[in-house]
Motif scaffolding. Structure first.
Motif, PDB file in Angstrom:
ATOM      1  N   LEU A 172      -5.810  34.977  -5.072  1.00 47.73           N
ATOM      2  CA  LEU A 172      -6.120  33.797  -5.949  1.00 47.73           C
ATOM      3  C   LEU A 172      -6.780  34.138  -7.179  1.00 47.73           C
ATOM      4  N   SER A 173      -7.442  35.215  -7.067  1.00 51.33           N
ATOM      5  CA  SER A 173      -8.320  35.546  -8.281  1.00 51.33           C
ATOM      6  C   SER A 173      -7.526  36.103  -9.423  1.00 51.33           C
ATOM      7  N   ASP A 174      -6.481  36.933  -9.161  1.00 49.69           N
ATOM      8  CA  ASP A 174      -5.564  37.612 -10.053  1.00 49.69           C
ATOM      9  C   ASP A 174      -4.580  36.381 -10.616  1.00 49.69           C
ATOM     10  N   ALA A 175      -4.240  35.508 -10.010  1.00 56.36           N
ATOM     11  CA  ALA A 175      -3.296  34.363 -10.381  1.00 56.36           C
ATOM     12  C   ALA A 175      -4.244  33.595 -11.368  1.00 56.36           C
ATOM     13  N   LEU A 176      -5.268  33.109 -11.052  1.00 54.45           N
ATOM     14  CA  LEU A 176      -5.998  32.317 -12.000  1.00 54.45           C
ATOM     15  C   LEU A 176      -6.402  33.098 -13.309  1.00 54.45           C
ATOM     16  N   ALA A 177      -6.726  34.393 -13.293  1.00 54.45           N
ATOM     17  CA  ALA A 177      -7.168  35.367 -14.257  1.00 54.45           C
ATOM     18  C   ALA A 177      -5.757  35.386 -15.171  1.00 54.45           C
ATOM     19  N   TRP A 178      -4.652  35.375 -14.708  1.00 54.52           N
ATOM     20  CA  TRP A 178      -3.349  35.573 -15.662  1.00 54.52           C
ATOM     21  C   TRP A 178      -3.211  34.361 -16.359  1.00 54.52           C
ATOM     22  N   ILE A 179      -3.235  33.222 -15.495  1.00 52.82           N
ATOM     23  CA  ILE A 179      -3.002  31.725 -16.214  1.00 52.82           C
ATOM     24  C   ILE A 179      -4.085  31.422 -17.220  1.00 52.82           C
ATOM     25  N   GLN A 180      -5.455  31.626 -16.880  1.00 50.22           N
ATOM     26  CA  GLN A 180      -6.358  31.233 -17.582  1.00 50.22           C
ATOM     27  C   GLN A 180      -6.798  32.400 -18.879  1.00 50.22           C
ATOM     28  N   GLY A 181      -6.259  33.724 -18.680  1.00 51.58           N
ATOM     29  CA  GLY A 181      -6.311  34.497 -19.858  1.00 51.58           C
ATOM     30  C   GLY A 181      -5.447  34.149 -20.722  1.00 51.58           C
ATOM     31  N   ALA A 182      -4.196  33.507 -20.327  1.00 48.81           N
ATOM     32  CA  ALA A 182      -3.172  33.110 -21.529  1.00 48.81           C
ATOM     33  C   ALA A 182      -3.557  31.763 -21.871  1.00 48.81           C
ATOM     34  N   GLY A 183      -4.542  31.237 -21.654  1.00 51.05           N
ATOM     35  CA  GLY A 183      -4.861  29.958 -22.290  1.00 51.05           C
ATOM     36  C   GLY A 183      -4.693  28.586 -21.409  1.00 51.05           C
ATOM     37  N   GLY A 184      -4.054  28.982 -20.325  1.00 53.55           N
ATOM     38  CA  GLY A 184      -3.620  27.920 -19.413  1.00 53.55           C
ATOM     39  C   GLY A 184      -4.735  27.251 -18.586  1.00 53.55           C
ATOM     40  N   ILE A 185      -4.283  26.233 -17.609  1.00 53.02           N
ATOM     41  CA  ILE A 185      -5.049  25.566 -16.617  1.00 53.02           C
ATOM     42  C   ILE A 185      -4.375  25.837 -15.282  1.00 53.02           C
ATOM     43  N   ALA A 186      -4.992  26.298 -14.199  1.00 54.19           N
ATOM     44  CA  ALA A 186      -4.652  26.397 -13.037  1.00 54.19           C
ATOM     45  C   ALA A 186      -4.503  25.250 -12.140  1.00 54.19           C
ATOM     46  N   VAL A 187      -3.556  24.892 -11.342  1.00 58.05           N
ATOM     47  CA  VAL A 187      -3.678  23.817 -10.664  1.00 58.05           C
ATOM     48  C   VAL A 187      -3.050  24.044  -9.121  1.00 58.05           C
ATOM     49  N   ILE A 188      -3.886  23.727  -8.164  1.00 52.41           N
ATOM     50  CA  ILE A 188      -3.272  23.953  -6.798  1.00 52.41           C
ATOM     51  C   ILE A 188      -2.124  23.053  -6.485  1.00 52.41           C
ATOM     52  N   ALA A 189      -0.981  23.663  -6.152  1.00 59.59           N
ATOM     53  CA  ALA A 189       0.278  22.692  -5.960  1.00 59.59           C
ATOM     54  C   ALA A 189       0.362  22.332  -4.295  1.00 59.59           C
ATOM     55  N   HIS A 190       0.896  21.042  -4.292  1.00 62.82           N
ATOM     56  CA  HIS A 190       1.145  20.427  -2.987  1.00 62.82           C
ATOM     57  C   HIS A 190       0.113  20.804  -1.718  1.00 62.82           C
ATOM     58  N   PRO A 191      -1.138  20.407  -2.075  1.00 64.51           N
ATOM     59  CA  PRO A 191      -2.261  20.992  -1.121  1.00 64.51           C
ATOM     60  C   PRO A 191      -1.755  20.476   0.291  1.00 64.51           C
ATOM     61  N   ALA A 192      -1.087  19.288   0.701  1.00 64.93           N
ATOM     62  CA  ALA A 192      -0.771  18.751   1.773  1.00 64.93           C
ATOM     63  C   ALA A 192       0.025  19.644   2.714  1.00 64.93           C
ATOM     64  N   ARG A 193       0.701  20.434   2.114  1.00 62.04           N
ATOM     65  CA  ARG A 193       1.864  21.261   2.535  1.00 62.04           C
ATOM     66  C   ARG A 193       1.169  22.726   3.339  1.00 62.04           C
ATOM     67  N   TYR A 194       0.034  22.901   3.110  1.00 55.73           N
ATOM     68  CA  TYR A 194      -0.612  24.161   3.884  1.00 55.73           C
ATOM     69  C   TYR A 194      -1.050  23.690   5.133  1.00 55.73           C
ATOM     70  N   ARG A 195      -0.777  24.762   6.150  1.00 62.16           N
ATOM     71  CA  ARG A 195      -1.450  24.505   7.344  1.00 62.16           C
ATOM     72  C   ARG A 195      -2.726  25.056   7.605  1.00 62.16           C
ATOM     73  N   PHE A 196      -3.731  24.315   6.798  1.00 64.40           N
ATOM     74  CA  PHE A 196      -4.965  25.133   6.819  1.00 64.40           C
ATOM     75  C   PHE A 196      -5.991  23.993   7.721  1.00 64.40           C
ATOM     76  N   THR A 197      -6.775  24.815   8.380  1.00 64.54           N
ATOM     77  CA  THR A 197      -7.883  23.694   8.843  1.00 64.54           C
ATOM     78  C   THR A 197      -8.928  23.296   7.731  1.00 64.54           C
ATOM     79  N   ALA A 198      -9.845  22.371   8.290  1.00 60.78           N
ATOM     80  CA  ALA A 198     -10.450  21.458   7.299  1.00 60.78           C
ATOM     81  C   ALA A 198     -11.355  22.803   6.561  1.00 60.78           C
TER      82      ALA A 198
END
Ligand code: AMP
Ligand code: MN
Ligand code: MN
Ligand code: MN
Length: 283
Positions: A172-198
């Motif tokens: 997660l930290s690398d992906a955000l660093a790549w996006i933000q280092g290139a001047g972009g904004i990071a967005v969590i995609a389709h959060p309802a699709r993951y099988r996470f507990t609360a």
């Protein structure tokens, strides 16, 4: 604003070329568009050039595969500089290993009597660095093993099934660093699709924000109406910008077509408001 900021071309696991996706978006009334191929920005220039020629505004995009506490999470990056070297290297590293993974998937499928699936999947691949489960699914439908791609995923390609191979994606930290280092904004995609507990979902959102993440998809082809209501509340609770995207992969395959989505609820701050200076306008 009809913004569609999540979709795929044949540069990843979509069926249309970037130019064709652009034309379809325009025909469907999209005003602001981003092509977000998985782990790949090789289609960005073609997408942008076609969008601008058609009179449609464009944001650069990608959807990065991330492993978070053992679960695959997708992070959409928007509005970055597509020439950024660290971003390009990070995406190339994330793509690396897909071929070996696909060979292992084919071994698993061969053990249950499905032979030749690597070669079969390759016939659907537009980008040799981006062989994905979707390409296996298309092959297994085409050869009559399953009736549709969701049946393939359910029976063969998800955790515990014969064609599933666990894979370590970006952090997660690398992906955000790549996006933000290139001047972009990071967005969590389709959060309802993951099988996470609360608790796990809270950890994802907290760490995402801790690393500088700013947005979440609320209205997406991967969400039900109830999911959109739930993640409207989540976006407000965490103070996140909201995004909207069809997750279109191809005609007849995706249930949501480009631009054919409900509006974002008015209480939300659209992610594109924060990307005004990154939007490329026609002319
Ligand atoms: P991969 O990156 O190779 O693991 O493939 C993930 C892709 O598979 C996603 O981006 C979707 O396009 C597709 N996919 C995942 N789950 C399903 C499903 N249940 N039904 C249809 N397609 C799916
Ligand atoms: Mn996909
Ligand atoms: Mn995704
Ligand atoms: Mn997607």
């Amino acid at each position: 604003m009809n913004a569609d900021l999540h979709c795929h071309s044949a540069v990843s696991d979509g069926t249309l070329e970037p130019e064709e996706v652009a034309r379809r978006a325009k025909a469907n009334g999209v005003e602001l568009w981003a092509l977000t191929d998985h782990d790949e920005i090789g289609g960005q220039q073609r997408a942008r050039d076609t969008a601008l020629a058609l009179g449609m505004s464009y944001l650069t995009g990608t959807e990065i595969s991330v492993s978070f506490i053992g679960i695959t999470v997708h992070i959409v990056g928007l509005g970055f500089d597509a020439d950024d070297e660290a971003l390009k290297a990070g995406l190339a590293a994330t793509r690396g290993g897909r071929r070996e993974r696909a060979l292992e998937m084919a071994d698993g499928l061969a053990k249950v009597g499905i032979k030749g699936s690597f070669e079969g999947a390759l016939q659907y691949v537009g980008n040799p660095e981006l062989i994905s489960r979707t390409h296996f699914a298309r092959h297994l439908v085409e050869t009559g093993v399953c009736a549709d791609t969701s049946e393939v995923f359910r029976k063969y390609l998800t955790e515990g099934k014969p064609g599933f191979v666990p894979h370590r994606w970006a952090t997660l930290s690398d992906a955000l660093a790549w996006i933000q280092g290139a001047g972009g904004i990071a967005v969590i995609a389709h959060p309802a699709r993951y099988r996470f507990t609360a608790t796990e979902e809270h950890a994802l959102f907290t760490e995402f924000i801790g690393h500088g993440g700013r947005g979440v998809e609320v209205v997406t082809g991967s969400h039900s109406a109830a999911d959109a209501v739930r993640y409207t509340d989540v976006a407000l609770e965490y103070g996140l910008l909201a995004s909207r995207g069809s997750d279109f992969h191809g005609p007849g395959e995706s249930h949501t077509d480009l631009g054919q989505l409900p509006e974002l609820p008015g209480r939300l701050s659209p992610v594109w408001d924060a990307l005004q200076d990154r939007i490329q306008h026609p002319q």
